[in-house]
Design an enzyme around this catalytic site. Structure first.
Site, PDB file in Angstrom:
ATOM      1  N   ASP A 457       0.830  -1.205   0.000  1.00 28.22           N
ATOM      2  CA  ASP A 457       0.000   0.000   0.000  1.00 28.22           C
ATOM      3  C   ASP A 457       0.869   1.262   0.000  1.00 28.22           C
ATOM      4  O   ASP A 457       2.078   1.215   0.292  1.00 28.22           O
ATOM      5  CB  ASP A 457      -0.926  -0.007   1.226  1.00 28.22           C
ATOM      6  CG  ASP A 457      -2.275   0.621   0.943  1.00 28.22           C
ATOM      7  OD1 ASP A 457      -2.365   1.441   0.009  1.00 28.22           O
ATOM      8  OD2 ASP A 457      -3.243   0.297   1.654  1.00 28.22           O
ATOM      9  N   ASP A 525     -10.850   1.960  -3.300  1.00 28.04           N
ATOM     10  CA  ASP A 525     -11.374   1.678  -1.964  1.00 28.04           C
ATOM     11  C   ASP A 525     -12.902   1.638  -1.961  1.00 28.04           C
ATOM     12  O   ASP A 525     -13.512   1.196  -0.987  1.00 28.04           O
ATOM     13  CB  ASP A 525     -10.910   2.755  -0.974  1.00 28.04           C
ATOM     14  CG  ASP A 525      -9.482   2.532  -0.510  1.00 28.04           C
ATOM     15  OD1 ASP A 525      -8.920   1.457  -0.798  1.00 28.04           O
ATOM     16  OD2 ASP A 525      -8.919   3.437   0.136  1.00 28.04           O
TER      17      ASP A 525
END
Length: 702
Positions: A457, A525
């Protein structure tokens, strides 16, 4: 195939269905001739024989015609190369030689030039990948001066400039967005002046994907010529598409968002730009996308022929409340559903009980995992699943052992406040000691337990991009990305069985550069199944479903819209890519778990088609009924979604693509037989009704 003209100054690159031609004038001006349908070398030489238009008024003969416009001389377009020393700015090159290098998957043309004032060697590279029409272009600049020569600063060094043919009008397609709304497709008329897309955030960003397409305004999904290009770079970048006064178009792109300085070359140094790949197709935006997908599956994505497993990620079930017992309970439920890869997300390491601490300390939290990750990983393997973890190696919390030991390792400006987003700072991967620390931490981690998968990430943008004490701190913008690539390459070589996912607060690091080093990407997301259709539609313009991670999460998704949708709708939305599950399985009732089992089994049956097949966008998500189709061999699958039914009207039939009109096809689920010609010309009835309905149709040729 690369052909060379009789005078050695005309070159023709030809792919499966297209050609690209360029020529060198007697003044060593490198001019573009053709990019489009296949032509012969004789055609290219005839184009080369046409004289340039005379200088007229304040216009340049060269603008919009050069392969790689440099700063200096009679040019007024945006330059691809801006070079300077303390004494001289601009470039004036002389052609030296060309060479053609044969490779296992295509030929490469190299054109060598030299600037005697800057002692700068400049090589333009053109590689045509075998079996495709994609041309990869990049540029190398090398300081060839004596050891005492002055350094040369490259304020700008773009990878390439693309020039489609002259048309009466142009339409520009690009992908824009923001967090939770990535990859939104926009098509606009190209007006005179510049249209600039890019990122000045240090990573690819949510705001744009580094891709554009041009057509004359008449192209549709399955008809018309399309010229497109994509940049393979995971840092700040810029693509500038310019419609010039005479109607010509020039598109220039490369690393860096502005012209404030890219690299400083000392004698003996060189800089190689990222690849800026271009593609011409005839067959609309659909044909363009399928060609880009095929190119990436064949030449970019590692181990692309291997299908990605069905994944479960524990983040939405536990957030930071991670424990070995809790993860094991989730793993049992996931395995019972048929999940193939179990991933422990954030919260397993250091003092990471919230987002305020722990980043940088990549060792298991001893309270949560007293014996490390190996016992859980072994149990997950015993359940028949692979085991994965989440990491964010480029970040550090001020509340961490790493930051307390090395506060100078982060990006910062001397005397300025260090900006914290999500309570974290960015490590400077341009530093060798930082890269070595991360290598030791991650290599030890991947050796300590049987880890099969790493979700990598990157949850904030560059802000205080400084490097106190460094002679040329500006290089950090480029060298951070090179450091990331080097670290990923080293880890993949040392741990060849580990797959990597690129994530950046959703889809903020998706490009051909990172895709050459990772196995899939986190698309957004936003897991709302309706929102996802538009995001996935935009994503598919350039990238294949094989890398597009898509999760089924709980409904309603309180993080975003609070929209309620059926498990059916959520699964069919996510089955358009690499299927994952992200809901709290402990809260799912037996009926939901049984339905999920059935959908996962159905996905596995169609997975080879979705991840390896050719994609046809039958109807866009802007319409009430939308659908995509995948074709591979004798099988096809259609995924269809209905947003709202109105006035009791039945939905229009879906006209399929890529089938044999003389064949018949059987629905694998219902046994119903369809005629190929009828499916192609009249369509498939979905029977969808109400709100947020969805269905899957798996057809096999008889």
């Amino acid at each position: 195939m690369i052909d060379v003209g009789a005078d050695g100054r005309v070159w023709l690159l030809s792919g499966t269905g297209s050609s690209y031609a360029l020529r060198l004038t007697e003044r060593d001006e490198l001019l573009h001739l053709h990019w489009g349908p296949r032509i012969t070398l004789a055609d290219a030489e005839a184009l080369a024989a046409e004289p340039l238009t005379a200088y007229r008024g304040f216009e340049s003969q060269l603008d919009g015609r050069e392969e790689y416009p440099v700063e200096g001389g009679p040019r007024f377009v945006r330059p691809a190369l801006i070079a300077r020393t303390d004494a001289v700015r601009g470039t004036e090159w002389a052609f030296e030689e060309y060479e053609i290098a044969a490779g296992t998957d295509g030929e490469e043309l190299r054109l060598h030039f030299h600037d005697s004032v800057h002692h700068l060697d400049i090589t333009l590279h053109y590689r045509l990948r075998a079996g495709t029409d994609v041309i990869e272009r990049w540029t190398t600049a090398s300081h060839a001066g004596a050891p005492d020569a002055a350094p040369v600063e490259l304020l700008r060094a773009d990878a390439a400039t693309w020039s489609p043919p002259v048309r009466d009008a142009w339409r520009l397609s690009h992908l824009h967005g923001r967090w939770a709304a990535e990859s939104q497709l926009a098509r606009t008329d190209l007006s005179h002046g510049e249209h600039v897309i890019g990122s000045r955030r240090g990573h690819t960003s949510h705001t744009h994907l580094p891709w554009f397409a041009l057509d004359d305004g008449d192209a549709g999904e399955e008809q018309g010529q399309v010229w497109s290009a994509a940049l393979a770079w995971s840092g700040s970048w810029r693509i500038a598409v310019q419609l010039l006064p005479d109607g010509r178009v020039q598109a220039t792109g490369g690393a860096g968002h502005d012209d404030a300085g890219l690299v400083l070359l000392e004698p003996g140094d060189s800089y190689t730009t990222p690849v800026f790949a271009g593609l011409w197709t005839d067959g609309g935006f659909g044909a363009s996308s399928r060609a880009w997908h095929a190119y990436q599956l064949a030449h970019v994505i590692p181990d692309a022929a291997t299908s990605r497993p069905v994944l479960y990620n524990s983040w939405e079930a536990t957030y930071f409340e991670v424990s070995e017992t809790g993860q094991r309970a989730l793993a049992r439920r996931a395995a019972d559903l048929g999940v193939e890869l179990f991933v422990v997300d954030d919260g397993w390491f250091g003092a990471r009980t919230s987002d305020k601490a722990g980043l940088g300390d990549w060792t298991p939290n001893t309270d949560r995992f007293p014996n490390g990750l190996k016992p859980l990983a072994d149990d997950v393997h015993a359940m028949g699943m692979q085991f994965g973890i989440w990491v964010e190696p480029e970040m550090v919390n001020p509340d961490s052992d790493l930051y307390r030991a090395h506060p100078d390792w982060v990006q910062f400006q001397q005397g300025r406040r260090r900006t914290e987003f999500r309570n974290q700072l960015i490590l400077n991967l341009a530093r060798e000691d930082v890269r070595e620390y991360l290598w030791e931490q991650l290599d030890t981690l991947l050796t300590s337990a049987p880890i099969d998968y790493v979700k990598w990430d990157f949850n904030r943008c560059f802000t205080d991009a400084g490097w106190p004490g460094e002679a040329y701190p500006q290089r950090m913008w480029v060298d951070h990305v090179h450091g990331l690539y080097a670290l990923l390459d080293r880890l993949r070589e040392a741990h060849p069985g580990v797959a990597f996912e690129s994530c950046s607060g959703g889809g903020a690091r998706i490009d051909l550069g990172v895709l050459s080093r990772t196995d899939e990407v986190w698309t957004s997301d936003n897991t709302d199944p309706l929102d996802r259709l538009a995001i996935q539609h935009g994503f598919s313009q350039i990238h294949p479903a094989r890398v597009m991670s898509a999760w089924v999460t709980d409904s309603p998704n309180e993080q975003l819209n609070g929209r309620v949708s059926s498990l059916r709708y959520r699964f069919v939305s996510s089955m358009a890519g690499v299927l994952g599950i992200g809901g709290d399985l402990v809260k799912w009732n037996e009926a939901e778990l049984e339905e999920a089992r059935e959908w996962i089994a159905r996905y596995k049956a169609i997975r080879p088609l979705v991840q390896q097949g050719e994609q046809y966008r039958l109807r866009p998500p802007s319409e009430e009924l939308s659908a995509v189709q995948y074709v591979r061999g004798d099988e096809t699958v259609v995924l269809a979604w209905l947003r709202h039914q109105r006035h009791g009207e039945p939905q229009p039939a879906l006209r399929l693509r890529g089938l044999d009109p003389a064949a018949t096809y059987t629905d694998v689920e219902s046994g119903e037989v369809h005629r190929g010609a009828v499916l192609l010309h009249h369509g498939l009835r979905t029977g969808l009704k109400g709100d947020l309905d969805a269905a899957v149709f798996h057809l096999r040729r008889n």
